[in-house]
Scaffold this active site. Structure first.
Site, PDB file in Angstrom:
ATOM      1  N   ALA A 284       0.819  -1.208   0.000  1.00 56.02           N
ATOM      2  CA  ALA A 284       0.000   0.000   0.000  1.00 56.02           C
ATOM      3  C   ALA A 284       0.855   1.260   0.000  1.00 56.02           C
ATOM      4  O   ALA A 284       0.445   2.304  -0.508  1.00 56.02           O
ATOM      5  CB  ALA A 284      -0.915   0.003   1.219  1.00 56.02           C
ATOM      6  N   ILE A 286       3.754   1.828  -1.511  1.00 53.64           N
ATOM      7  CA  ILE A 286       4.455   2.132  -2.762  1.00 53.64           C
ATOM      8  C   ILE A 286       3.442   2.360  -3.879  1.00 53.64           C
ATOM      9  O   ILE A 286       2.677   1.463  -4.212  1.00 53.64           O
ATOM     10  CB  ILE A 286       5.393   0.970  -3.161  1.00 53.64           C
ATOM     11  N   ASP A 330      13.582  33.355 -34.560  1.00 50.22           N
ATOM     12  CA  ASP A 330      13.647  34.066 -35.827  1.00 50.22           C
ATOM     13  C   ASP A 330      12.589  35.158 -35.842  1.00 50.22           C
ATOM     14  O   ASP A 330      11.622  35.118 -35.068  1.00 50.22           O
ATOM     15  CB  ASP A 330      13.370  33.113 -37.004  1.00 50.22           C
TER      16      ASP A 330
END
Length: 878
Positions: A284, A286, A330
């Site tokens: 539970a 992890i 640009d």
């Protein structure tokens, strides 16, 4: 015909064409293409075999966490606890199904993105040039190349003009290799096969036609790919950091689990119960679905970007995109429209007028426009397609905005003669019929035309002042004048006026027209958004410095006294990298700059610790695009080389799209951050609750089945829904730039601790009260449901760092509303059915107590939302 020619470089072009049974002028028909694709396959490198759907599902059961659960299931069966075994196994399967669906959706989305970013090739089919996906190029195909094109297959050059190719990817040769059609020795090494172009390389200069001699894995780069074996899937930096955090959390959990197990044994609990609790607590704690949720979040964000004309080619770039704080861009076509338009007009009667203010009812203005159009060779079709010199096209659009069509004017005043523009005269003149008269219309550079006009001193002063004003704004200026010839129409003889000097004199000045490439309106707004978000926009252009600075001022890039310097390419050339680093934060505009200079500019910004996005479209832009933190290629006018070197492609070549993509990147980052916080805080709370109860000597508050169920219903749907949170319109203004070095900052850990501690304290207080007043089983029942409801409701607070759920609107993310409503309904009815009560070892909670419990579970989310409200009120009062 063989699937490849062994030594095409040693044979003449015609010999290769004959062997491949193709034509250099007509190429293949569609039927021939289908046949060859069927026989030889598509032009693709071999990919890793796709995993089957069954294998994908079984992989969900392969993780250590799931294997631990399966062992727990087996133990339950051995000791005769069949109900627990069925419950645990069922949840394992449900978890596997959820993981399978998530991974399948992420893979499908990534496949769609791959198709969007696939390179293209130009081929001759049926006698005409067509653009097709590079994967559809077949053996014997005739390819057409120009500078900047990506070579999609190995091919023999059959026609070439000043051709060279960059083959560094294959040979390591840093300079482009000159190419021609002359055969070489059979034994010639790869670098000396001057009549061949190879897949994966790029055309550096010139044009060519070539016949495909090898495709896919039979190409030179395909042979290299065949030698290399790679089994590891590259992870994004974000996923790497997440794994690091998960590993640390796992270590913490193991220590807690060990401690809980020891305390349980000391307190006399059954060893099997202790074992099952320890195993389920580890599981539970992890968030095993976290990597999939993160990947899916990134993919969904990338798909949103694609819909907004920003195609992200590398998933890992999304994290970096959100951290961007410098955009080097640009000018032409990106910040501006890329189309010349009339910006102002000047007449002696009206002075300088903006184009939008120029009205046809002004007689002087009408004559100026008519003369400009008549002295032009451009045209605009009925569907809006313009042809001709861009300056003359701009004049036609001015006429169009004043309801003057060039077709009507040209038919009303037929042209009799033309004296074309040349660089010596710097002007152009035409003679047109106007009733019985011959009118001369002349346009050209003011310095060339004004001396030919009849002007008073006062008029000269007015005109020169207008010229100075408009020139300072970087405009291109045209002067327009007219004259009525003394000869009547019937006596007009073109031969007599062969020399333009005879007509270009005694002219009547009509006015000045200023022409420029106007900034995009959306770019002006985007620059404002950049400033609000702490992003510097730097303009890089080949234009004159005066023109460049004028446009930069219109856009709002130049900030007087702060970020206002203009540097030319010549000045840049003379500066050392160290000197440039010292000045780079003051330079807003680079003018008369070549693509080679971009690399130097990018490196200077990066060396100052910035995350830099760089735009480019040419072959020479590729190094800078690669060097930049985020390389952005132009999708419309850009070369294939630039696209391949970039992390992102703009399909509309628009600066505003870059800025919106940065906003998307920040939103994605925020969604991931809040989702992780939601998952981890809940899991840590579960650990602390179990540890707190063990330290107090209380019975274990949550059974194994409870922990597994909480993990399933609170981590699954809500976390996915948070990943799909819509992007706020003002995301750039309200979201801070993420740190490029760390994902989990101090604020993240403080919020994590705040939420975990609130949830833990409330759960333990509830457990202590219920143990005292209602007994162990009902106490466990209340804590179980409290945690489920508290976690689900708390997800509303995780939708935003600044706004409350009510400010955002509860229905603005319907996915989230459903992701909470469905588990809440399940949890409520779970207590009212005998089967589920037996399965989860809980007691019935009457509807009145259910309502009280729901109110209690709203306290954590309310505290979090009140904290946001308090922060907002403090900001308003400042």
């Amino acid at each position: 015909m063989n699937s490849e020619i062994k030594t095409p470089w040693a044979q003449s072009p015609q010999e290769v064409l004959d062997i491949l049974e193709t034509s250099s002028t007509n190429g293949f028909s569609s039927h021939q293409v289908e046949e060859r694709l069927r026989i030889y396959g598509r032009n693709l490198l071999k990919e890793e075999e796709k995993i089957t759907q069954l294998a994908r599902f079984l992989l969900q059961l392969k993780s250590p966490v799931v294997l631990t659960l399966l062992i727990a299931t087996a133990i339950s069966v051995l000791v005769g606890d069949i109900v627990d075994a069925i419950a645990i196994f069922t949840i394992v399967i449900i978890n596997a199904i959820v993981g399978y669906i998530q991974e399948a959706k992420a893979d499908n989305a990534l496949e769609a993105l791959k198709k969007l970013s696939a390179p293209h090739a130009r081929v001759i089919r049926g006698g005409s040039i067509q653009e097709i996906p590079a994967a559809d190029v077949c053996l014997g195909e005739i390819l057409v190349f120009e500078a900047g094109d990506y070579v999609s297959a190995d091919c023999r050059v059959i026609q070439a003009s000043q051709l060279s190719a960059d083959e560094a990817i294959l040979t390591g040769e840093s300079l482009p290799v000159n190419k021609d059609t002359v055969p070489v020795e059979t034994s010639a090494p790869l670098g000396e096969r001057k009549c061949m172009l190879f897949a994966g390389t790029a055309v550096a200069t010139g044009t060519a036609r070539a016949v495909v001699t090898a495709i896919g894995m039979n190409t030179e780069i395909g042979r290299i790919a065949g030698i290399l074996e790679s089994t590891d899937i590259a992870k994004t930096p974000l996923q790497g950091r997440l794994e690091q955090v998960s590993n640390r959390l796992l270590l913490f959990c193991l220590l807690v689990v060990f401690l809980v197990a020891i305390l349980g044994m000391v307190h006399g609990e059954e060893w099997l119960d202790v074992l099952m609790t320890a195993v389920s607590l580890a599981v539970a704690a992890i968030p095993e679905g976290l990597p999939t949720v993160v990947t899916l979040t990134l993919v969904l964000g990338v798909q949103r970007m694609a819909k907004r004309n920003a195609l992200v080619r590398r998933l890992s770039a999304v994290e970096t995109l959100g951290s961007t704080n410098v955009i080097c861009t640009d000018k032409t076509g990106t910040l501006t429209t890329g189309k010349m338009r009339v910006r102002e007009v000047f007449t002696l009667s009206s002075g300088i007028l903006k184009e939008e203010d120029a009205q046809r009812n002004d007689d002087a203005l009408r004559k100026l426009i008519e003369s400009s159009v008549l002295c032009s060779n451009a045209s605009i079709t009925s569907d809006g397609f313009a042809t001709g010199d861009p300056t003359e096209v701009a004049l036609l659009y001015l006429a169009k905005s004043n309801n003057l069509e060039h077709q009507y004017l040209n038919s009303a005043y037929p042209r009799l003669a033309e004296w074309s523009f040349d660089s010596n005269r710097k002007r152009m003149s035409v003679a047109v019929q106007a009733g019985s008269e011959v009118i001369i219309h002349c346009k050209g550079a003011p310095e060339a035309l004004l001396p030919l006009c009849q002007l008073t001193e006062k008029e000269k002063v007015m005109i020169l002042e207008a010229i100075e004003t408009l020139s300072s704004q970087g405009r291109r200026l045209l002067s327009v004048a007219t004259r009525t010839l003394p000869d009547p129409l019937q006596e007009f003889n073109v031969a007599r006026y062969k020399d333009s000097v005879l007509v270009e004199n005694n002219l009547t000045f009509l006015g000045l027209v200023s022409i420029a490439d106007p900034p995009r309106q959306e770019s002006i707004i985007a620059i404002q958004d950049c400033k609000a978000a702490g992003i510097k926009a730097v303009m890089i252009t080949g234009d004159h410095p005066v023109t460049a600075k004028a446009i930069a001022q219109e856009l709002g890039i130049v900030e007087d006294g702060i970020f206002d310097q203009v540097m030319t390419g010549l000045e840049l050339e003379k500066m050392s990298p160290k000197d440039l680093e010292g000045q780079v934060e003051k330079i807003a505009v680079y003018a008369r700059v070549s693509p080679e200079h971009k690399l130097k500019i990018v490196q200077a910004w990066i060396n100052k610790g910035n995350i830099v996005a760089m735009t480019g479209d040419g072959v020479n832009d590729a190094p800078a695009l690669k060097q930049a933190s985020i390389g952005v290629a132009m999708g419309k006018g850009g070369t294939e080389v630039a696209r391949q070197a970039s992390s992102m492609i703009l399909t509309d070549d628009n600066f505003a799209t870059i800025v919106s993509a940065v906003g998307e990147g920040r939103a994605i980052y925020g969604n991931i951050r809040r989702t992780i916080q939601y998952l981890l805080s809940g899991n840590i709370a579960e650990i602390l609750i179990m540890l707190g109860a063990a330290l107090m000597g209380w019975p274990t508050p949550l059974a194994a089945i409870h922990l597994l169920w909480i993990n399933l219903v609170t981590d699954g749907l809500p976390s996915l829904a948070l990943a799909m949170e819509p992007v706020a319109k003002d995301v750039l203004k309200t979201t801070k730039r993420p740190s490029p070095k760390t994902f989990f900052d101090r604020r993240f850990y403080l919020e994590l601790a705040f939420v975990s501690i609130i949830t833990t304290v409330m759960a333990l207080a509830l457990y202590a009260y219920m143990l005292k007043t209602a007994g162990e089983t009902l106490a466990k029942t209340y804590v179980f449901s409290f945690l489920v409801f508290a976690e689900l409701f708390r997800s509303f607070a995780c939708r935003s760092d600044q706004q409350t759920a009510f400010q955002m609107g509860l229905t603005s993310n319907l996915y989230h509303l459903l992701a909470v409503a469905i588990p809440v309904a399940f949890q409520i009815f779970l207590h009212h059915f005998d089967l589920f009560r037996a399965l989860f070892k809980v007691q019935r909670i009457d509807w009145g107590h259910c309502l009280i419990l729901l109110v209690l579970t709203l306290i954590p989310v309310t505290l979090i939302e009140l904290k946001k409200w308090y922060v907002q009120s403090r900001k308003r009062s400042q």
